[in-house]
Design a protein around this motif. Structure first.
Motif, mmCIF file in Angstrom:
data_model
loop_
_atom_site.group_PDB
_atom_site.id
_atom_site.type_symbol
_atom_site.label_atom_id
_atom_site.label_comp_id
_atom_site.label_asym_id
_atom_site.label_seq_id
_atom_site.Cartn_x
_atom_site.Cartn_y
_atom_site.Cartn_z
ATOM 1 N N LEU A 198 0.832 -1.209 0.000
ATOM 2 C CA LEU A 198 0.000 0.000 0.000
ATOM 3 C C LEU A 198 0.867 1.260 0.000
ATOM 4 O O LEU A 198 0.531 2.262 -0.657
ATOM 5 C CB LEU A 198 -0.933 -0.011 1.216
ATOM 6 N N ALA A 199 1.984 1.221 0.720
ATOM 7 C CA ALA A 199 2.893 2.373 0.739
ATOM 8 C C ALA A 199 3.488 2.617 -0.645
ATOM 9 O O ALA A 199 3.631 3.765 -1.080
ATOM 10 C CB ALA A 199 4.007 2.138 1.763
ATOM 11 N N ILE A 200 3.817 1.536 -1.348
ATOM 12 C CA ILE A 200 4.363 1.683 -2.702
ATOM 13 C C ILE A 200 3.317 2.272 -3.637
ATOM 14 O O ILE A 200 3.618 3.139 -4.469
ATOM 15 C CB ILE A 200 4.859 0.319 -3.235
ATOM 16 N N ILE A 201 2.066 1.826 -3.508
ATOM 17 C CA ILE A 201 0.982 2.365 -4.333
ATOM 18 C C ILE A 201 0.853 3.872 -4.121
ATOM 19 O O ILE A 201 0.739 4.655 -5.074
ATOM 20 C CB ILE A 201 -0.350 1.651 -4.011
ATOM 21 N N ARG A 202 0.920 4.302 -2.854
ATOM 22 C CA ARG A 202 0.832 5.736 -2.559
ATOM 23 C C ARG A 202 2.024 6.487 -3.169
ATOM 24 O O ARG A 202 1.861 7.567 -3.747
ATOM 25 C CB ARG A 202 0.764 5.952 -1.041
ATOM 26 N N ASN A 203 3.212 5.896 -3.050
ATOM 27 C CA ASN A 203 4.408 6.544 -3.610
ATOM 28 C C ASN A 203 4.311 6.677 -5.127
ATOM 29 O O ASN A 203 4.672 7.715 -5.701
ATOM 30 C CB ASN A 203 5.661 5.726 -3.253
ATOM 31 N N ARG A 204 3.819 5.636 -5.783
ATOM 32 C CA ARG A 204 3.721 5.670 -7.244
ATOM 33 C C ARG A 204 2.727 6.746 -7.698
ATOM 34 O O ARG A 204 2.952 7.428 -8.706
ATOM 35 C CB ARG A 204 3.303 4.294 -7.764
ATOM 36 N N ARG A 205 1.655 6.890 -6.959
ATOM 37 C CA ARG A 205 0.667 7.921 -7.317
ATOM 38 C C ARG A 205 1.241 9.321 -7.153
ATOM 39 O O ARG A 205 0.948 10.222 -7.944
ATOM 40 C CB ARG A 205 -0.597 7.747 -6.475
ATOM 41 N N LEU A 206 2.066 9.497 -6.122
ATOM 42 C CA LEU A 206 2.709 10.794 -5.925
ATOM 43 C C LEU A 206 3.656 11.114 -7.078
ATOM 44 O O LEU A 206 3.931 12.283 -7.363
ATOM 45 C CB LEU A 206 3.475 10.809 -4.600
ATOM 46 N N GLN A 207 4.136 10.077 -7.755
ATOM 47 C CA GLN A 207 5.023 10.247 -8.902
ATOM 48 C C GLN A 207 4.250 10.357 -10.214
ATOM 49 O O GLN A 207 4.835 10.387 -11.291
ATOM 50 C CB GLN A 207 5.994 9.073 -8.970
ATOM 51 N N GLY A 208 2.918 10.398 -10.113
ATOM 52 C CA GLY A 208 2.100 10.574 -11.300
ATOM 53 C C GLY A 208 1.702 9.280 -11.994
ATOM 54 O O GLY A 208 1.126 9.311 -13.086
#
Length: 285
Positions: A198-208
């Motif tokens: 879930l943390a990776i999903i959030r990080n990827r979204r922050l990267q667009g």
């Protein structure tokens, strides 16, 4: 002869008849003690097998393999592995060393998480590459496993995620005793693995980016597969972060495209049956 013997996934009785016969005629019997665990301890195995077991930690297997193979050209030596000798962790190096020394070897197979995972109802030939999820630290948070899960899902394949084991050594003991002494290990839970995804999903979204895997992706949590208290739970990735599965060992499956029969089986283990079908519908064939 060197025997590599799989012990299966449950308790002392999961060893095969062929494996037990080999163990009982060996002069020395080593128990690989770092990649997995059974539901019983060393003493229970010794009582059932009728043989004393020598614990072989990672350092022994990787750096002192010659001691395991000592005299195996003139007597029988067994190397016991939880699951299958060539399952989640291979022991090819030990085999290659034996061959180089002219020592014959025999592999006695058993069930491992790689095939027993079918207990949840997902078909084994629909699985893609298996990945390992490791414990993150404050300074080391790899995401490469996520990319492999995404690739599997893009291809419609399920992903078996083997969850990390963390074992720290006390260097003071190493200096005093001449070898590393390991602290009791930590085993990753399905909850911890889901939180990292879930943390990776959030990080990827922050990267667009918009990841292939989301909070609503259907996943399966498994605990102590092969043991009497085995647990299976299916639901969203978000639900996997809070599901209660008890003690180790845990595994996590991120589903791909599901056949209707697979979906029906997963419904048996759903955390919330009213929402399960809604989340799974998009990935059925």
């Amino acid at each position: 002869m060197l025997y590599l013997v799989g012990l299966g996934l449950g308790d002392a009785k999961d060893i095969t008849v062929k494996g037990l016969e080999a163990v009982r005629r060996c002069r020395r019997v080593y128990l690989e003690a770092y990649t997995s665990v059974l539901t019983v301890g060393k003493e229970a195995l010794e009582e059932f097998y009728g043989r004393e077991l020598i614990l072989a930690d990672r350092e022994t297997v990787e750096q002192e393999a010659d001691s395991i193979l000592k005299e195996a050209d003139v007597c029988d030596v067994a190397f016991l592995v939880v699951g299958d000798p060539f399952g989640a962790t291979t022991h090819s190096d030990l085999v290659l060393r034996a061959v180089k020394l002219g020592i014959p070897y025999t592999v006695i197979h058993n069930a491992s998480i790689m095939n027993a995972v079918g207990c949840c109802g997902l078909q084994l030939y629909n699985f893609g590459e298996t990945v390992s999820i490791v414990f993150w630290t404050d300074t080391w948070k790899p995401e490469s496993f996520f990319d492999k899960i995404e690739k599997n899902r893009q291809n419609g394949m399920h992903t078996l995620c083997l969850l990390g084991k963390q074992q720290l050594s006390r260097f003071l003991s190493y200096h005093l005793l001449g070898r590393k002494i390991y602290e009791p290990p930590r085993y990753m839970s399905v909850n911890q693995a889901a939180e990292q995804l879930l943390a990776i999903i959030r990080n990827r979204r922050l990267q667009g980016e918009e990841p292939e895997i989301t909070e609503n992706t259907v996943c399966v949590g498994l605990a102590r597969v092969g043991a009497p208290d085995q647990k299976i739970a299916s639901g969203t990735l978000c639900q996997m972060s809070t599901v209660e599965l008890g003690g180790p060992l845990h595994s996590l499956i991120v589903t791909g495209t599901m056949h209707p029969l697979e979906l029906e089986m997963l419904k048996l283990f759903s955390v919330d049956s009213s929402r399960f079908e809604e989340n799974a519908f998009q990935r059925t064939t």
